[in-house]
Write a protein that holds these residues in place. Structure first.
Motif, PDB file in Angstrom:
ATOM      1  N   GLU A 173       0.873  -1.169   0.181  1.00  0.00           N
ATOM      2  CA  GLU A 173       0.045   0.131   0.172  1.00  0.00           C
ATOM      3  C   GLU A 173       0.862   1.097   0.031  1.00  0.00           C
ATOM      4  O   GLU A 173       0.279   2.173  -0.724  1.00  0.00           O
ATOM      5  N   TRP A 174       2.048   1.251   0.749  1.00  0.00           N
ATOM      6  CA  TRP A 174       2.745   2.409   0.748  1.00  0.00           C
ATOM      7  C   TRP A 174       3.434   2.577  -0.907  1.00  0.00           C
ATOM      8  O   TRP A 174       3.679   3.713  -1.133  1.00  0.00           O
TER       9      TRP A 174
ATOM     10  N   TYR B   3       1.833   2.088  -3.504  1.00  0.00           N
ATOM     11  CA  TYR B   3       0.713   2.853  -4.127  1.00  0.00           C
ATOM     12  C   TYR B   3       0.493   4.092  -4.227  1.00  0.00           C
ATOM     13  O   TYR B   3       0.413   4.985  -4.802  1.00  0.00           O
ATOM     14  N   LEU B   4       0.703   4.501  -2.768  1.00  0.00           N
ATOM     15  CA  LEU B   4       0.649   5.648  -2.225  1.00  0.00           C
ATOM     16  C   LEU B   4       1.831   6.507  -2.605  1.00  0.00           C
ATOM     17  O   LEU B   4       1.539   7.840  -3.259  1.00  0.00           O
TER      18      LEU B   4
ATOM     19  N   LEU C  76      -4.825   4.760  -7.072  1.00  0.00           N
ATOM     20  CA  LEU C  76      -3.664   4.454  -6.175  1.00  0.00           C
ATOM     21  C   LEU C  76      -3.780   4.883  -4.907  1.00  0.00           C
ATOM     22  O   LEU C  76      -3.668   4.066  -3.894  1.00  0.00           O
TER      23      LEU C  76
ATOM     24  N   SER D 223      -4.313   2.249  -1.603  1.00  0.00           N
ATOM     25  CA  SER D 223      -3.404   2.304  -0.621  1.00  0.00           C
ATOM     26  C   SER D 223      -4.217   2.376   0.695  1.00  0.00           C
ATOM     27  O   SER D 223      -3.803   2.131   1.828  1.00  0.00           O
ATOM     28  N   THR D 224      -5.500   2.900   0.967  1.00  0.00           N
ATOM     29  CA  THR D 224      -6.174   3.220   2.072  1.00  0.00           C
ATOM     30  C   THR D 224      -6.664   1.638   2.567  1.00  0.00           C
ATOM     31  O   THR D 224      -7.475   1.652   3.456  1.00  0.00           O
TER      32      THR D 224
ATOM     33  N   ALA E 263      -3.118   8.835   4.558  1.00  0.00           N
ATOM     34  CA  ALA E 263      -2.768   8.596   3.204  1.00  0.00           C
ATOM     35  C   ALA E 263      -3.279   9.750   2.380  1.00  0.00           C
ATOM     36  O   ALA E 263      -2.357  10.204   1.483  1.00  0.00           O
TER      37      ALA E 263
ATOM     38  N   TRP F 125      -0.261  11.779   0.369  1.00  0.00           N
ATOM     39  CA  TRP F 125      -0.638  11.874  -1.073  1.00  0.00           C
ATOM     40  C   TRP F 125      -0.344  13.573  -1.573  1.00  0.00           C
ATOM     41  O   TRP F 125       0.190  13.967  -2.566  1.00  0.00           O
TER      42      TRP F 125
ATOM     43  N   LYS G 197       4.882   8.697   7.796  1.00  0.00           N
ATOM     44  CA  LYS G 197       5.361   7.227   7.295  1.00  0.00           C
ATOM     45  C   LYS G 197       6.308   6.521   8.493  1.00  0.00           C
ATOM     46  O   LYS G 197       5.844   5.397   8.823  1.00  0.00           O
TER      47      LYS G 197
END
Length: 104
Positions: A2-3, A5-6, A45, A49-50, A58, A62, A101
């Protein structure tokens, strides 16, 4: 995953923001299509990620990647101002993204 994707979503955010300048009010077809595709990809994306990243985190990451990256690319490509205080503020945005993060 997911990170990843983010982060890619954030880079697509930069891409569409910069390419928006070339659409000339969405009157130029190819830049407009490219901008629209980058927008859709970015939001898609972000949504992926969520699945495991809280929405607040997120969204902040973003928009942080998008804002800092777009400001930096504006300075590089379009000769926008790059005074010390502006650079400090961009670094604060980046520090905030890194902090979010680290705390997840």
């Amino acid at each position: 995953m997911e990170w990843v994707y983010l982060i890619v979503a954030g880079f697509l955010e930069i891409t569409w923001a910069i390419s928006l300048k070339y659409t000339e009010g969405f009157t130029c077809l190819l830049p407009s299509l490219f901008t629209g595709a980058a927008m859709l990809g970015s939001v898609y994306l972000l949504d992926l990620s969520t699945k495991s990243i809280p929405i607040g985190t997120a969204y902040a990451v973003w928009t942080g990647i998008g804002a800092a990256g777009t400001a930096i690319m504006g300075m590089i490509w379009f000769g926008e101002p790059h005074q010390a205080m502006r650079l400090v503020c961009i670094m604060l945005i980046i520090a905030g993204v890194i902090g979010l993060k680290i705390n997840i």
